[in-house]
Design an enzyme around this catalytic site. Structure first.
Site: not given
Ligand code: PEP
Ligand code: MG
Length: 601
Positions: A195, A437, A461, A508
């Protein structure tokens, strides 16, 4: 390379030269005390009061984050709010007070310790990335209980702009950094997906993390050069080194101007091959930046945000309005909406789900949707309704079987008929495409292309399932490479199958936004790439810098390599002839799934 160079990971671009300020912060020491049994009730209410106080404080920080960086970044602090509501953490500390007569601070410290060792011992990168968030909460609660001052700022940020050097930074510490006072951030720990890294990037502060040995080699007052593009820190630079860093900075800033200027133009290779660069949208808030960055439509709109963390499924009306808004935002370019990719840890709270030994091979995505048509139908209907107003397409995730495409098509047809019967404005049909995928889908891409209107390769994936390497396991990160010959051969075959069937095929997965991988994809013949909005300008720029012919030559050579490492070396060498790879934005390589999950906490 001089010994004064420390290598890490660039997490926020930019080069800064200035004096270091070593910031040390830590968890306050907690006295080992127990309480008398008569004091239990008082101690419990002390703990509850401290948790409530910190909760309010974090909520205020969340508002500040929203003002300073935006709604996506503000969500980072949701993770801390969830911790403060967590029954195991707070309820567990209460039990320690009740059963073991610990003081509130000791009980809370012990529970955090338990969580920390659990998170550290699991090979889960997301959990490890969350450790500083846990520290943020811990320090706040303990400070309050011990009557110590609130630690909301790095004590005494100096007057002169400095480079903050630390072992680690928590999200709330990072949020206080101001570009006028902080030239750059350098940390021993932290990754691209922590973060603190995401916040530094949003605040526009150059940052490098994962710099092992930094604190031994840099002291407060030392002059340093932080290079957020190359991911390095140079201590005590010579005048010539400073001049070289400043030149690099200037070149990169010029490139930024070029990137912004070129973003809204159509992309084409230097030898005239048109390439469409679309956006991947994780959240509706990204819509504006995708439009601003010149996206040629949306190649992947993830819809999981509609259900994860909510306790009810989204209504058909809510979805129809949202899909229409996205569909109409791209001036007639295609917008591809992916149906729910739920499963694993991503289920709506209302869903009764079985515990699974292998969730990533389990009841997921299209499997769930087809087994639970009542949950799926409103999404299909909403897509059909939005498609009456905009060029919207529907895409199915995790396809492995022809039957999944056929069953989805039947549902689409049935719902289109039902909408028509009810007189509701909707498209009579919508193009149905698939994500390739899984190795199964890649191997039968020719057959799937016969029943699908388009294909889009999800390399995140596809790499994971082909190599049997968990995409979020940090221990396996070096083994997770889309340049592995098995993945590259599948990519070659998928494109050829799609071309033979006359179907559009795009990529993608994150691979499309990594410059070297994008070059391979262009060379393999892909002409539609879909990337996260921050990567759009760079991807378009890259396309314009290379020729399709040279990319094809490079891809041919890459396919002949025996290992991922060799393939990467080949493409690195080839692409370096056209662009200075060291100048490209490290955030472009941020895996969006990890970023997304990290934003969700
Ligand atoms: C992919 O798997 O490559 C993909 C784009 O989908 P997600 O990252 O959402 O799994
Ligand atoms: Mg996927």
């Amino acid at each position: 390379m001089p010994h004064r160079v420390i290598r890490g990971v660039g997490v926020s671009p930019g080069i800064a030269v200035g004096p270091a300020l070593v910031v040390r912060w830590g968890v306050p020491p907690v006295p080992e005390r127990t309480i008398a049994s008569g004091d239990v009730a008082g101690e419990l209410s002390r703990l509850r009061e401290a948790v409530a106080h910190v909760r309010e404080r974090v909520e205020r920080i969340r508002v500040r984050a929203e003002e300073r960086t935006g709604p996506e970044e503000a969500r980072i602090f949701d993770a801390q709010l969830l911790m403060l509501d967590d029954q195991d953490l707070v309820g567990g500390a209460e039990r320690l007070i009740r059963d073991n007569h610990f003081t509130a601070e000791r009980a809370f410290e012990l529970k955090v310790l338990e969580w920390r060792s659990l998170w550290s011992s699991q090979g889960n990168a997301v959990l490890r990335d969350r450790l500083p968030d846990l520290a943020d909460v811990e320090v706040r609660v303990l400070n309050h209980l011990l009557g110590l001052p609130e630690r909301d700022v790095v004590d005494a940020l100096p007057e002169v702009p400095t480079v903050i050097v630390a072992r680690d930074l928590t999200p709330s510490l990072t949020l206080q950094m101001d570009r006028s006072a902080v030239l750059a951030i350098a940390c021993e720990q932290g990754t691209r997906t922590s973060h603190a890294a995401i916040l530094a990037h949003s605040l526009g502060i150059p940052a490098v993390m994962g710099l092992q040995g930094l604190l031994e080699r840099v002291a407060s007052g030392d002059q340093v050069v932080v290079d957020g593009w190359a991911g390095s820190v140079l201590s005590r630079p010579t005048a010539a080194e400073i001049a070289a860093a400043e030149t690099r900075n200037r070149v990169r800033r010029q490139l930024d101007v070029e990137l912004v200027a070129g973003a809204t133009r159509a992309a084409a290779t230097s030898d005239g091959e048109a390439v469409r660069v679309r956006a991947n949208l994780d959240l509706p808030e990204e819509l504006e930046s995708a439009c601003r960055s010149g996206a040629d439509g949306v190649g992947l709109m993830r819809t999981e945000f509609l259900i994860v963390g909510r306790n009810r499924m989204p209504s058909e009306d809510e979805q129809a309005a949202l899909y229409r808004r996205v569909g109409e935002a791209f001036g007639g370019n295609d917008v591809i909406i992916r149906t729910y990719d739920i499963g694993g840890d991503k289920f709506p709270a209302s869903f009764r789900t079985p515990t699974e030994a292998n969730p990533f091979l389990g009841w997921r995505a299209i499997r769930v949707c087809l087994d639970e048509p009542e949950a799926f139908r409103p999404q299909i209907r909403a897509i059909l309704r939005a498609a009456a107003h905009a060029p919207i397409k529907l895409m199915i995730p995790l396809v492995t079987r022809i039957e999944e495409v056929e069953a989805t098509r039947e549902l689409v047809e049935k719902e289109a008929r039902a909408l028509k019967r009810s007189g509701i404005e909707a498209a009579t049909d919508v193009p149905v495409g698939i994500m390739v995928e899984t190795p199964a889908a890649a191997i039968i891409a020719d057959r799937l292309a016969e029943v699908s209107d388009f294909l889009s390769v999800g390399t995140n994936d596809l790499t994971q399932y082909t190599l049997a390497v968990d995409r979020s396991n940090a221990r396996l990160a070096s083994r997770y490479s889309p340049h592995h010959p098995a993945v590259l051969r599948l990519l070659r075959d998928i494109r050829e199958s799609a071309a033979a069937a006359g179907r559009e095929v795009s990529v993608c997965g994150e691979m499309a936004s990594e410059p070297e991988s994008a070059y391979i994809l262009l060379g393999l013949g892909y002409r539609v790439l879909s990337v996260a909005p921050p990567s759009l300008p760079q991807t378009k720029w890259l396309v314009g810098r290379v020729s399709a012919r040279a990319a094809a030559d490079c891809a041919r050579e890459v396919l002949q390599q025996r290992t991922a490492k060799e393939a990467t070396e080949v493409v690195h060498r080839a692409l370096s002839e056209h662009v200075d790879l060291g100048l490209l934005d490290p955030a472009a390589r941020l895996p969006s799934r990890r970023r997304r999950s990290s934003l969700r906490g």
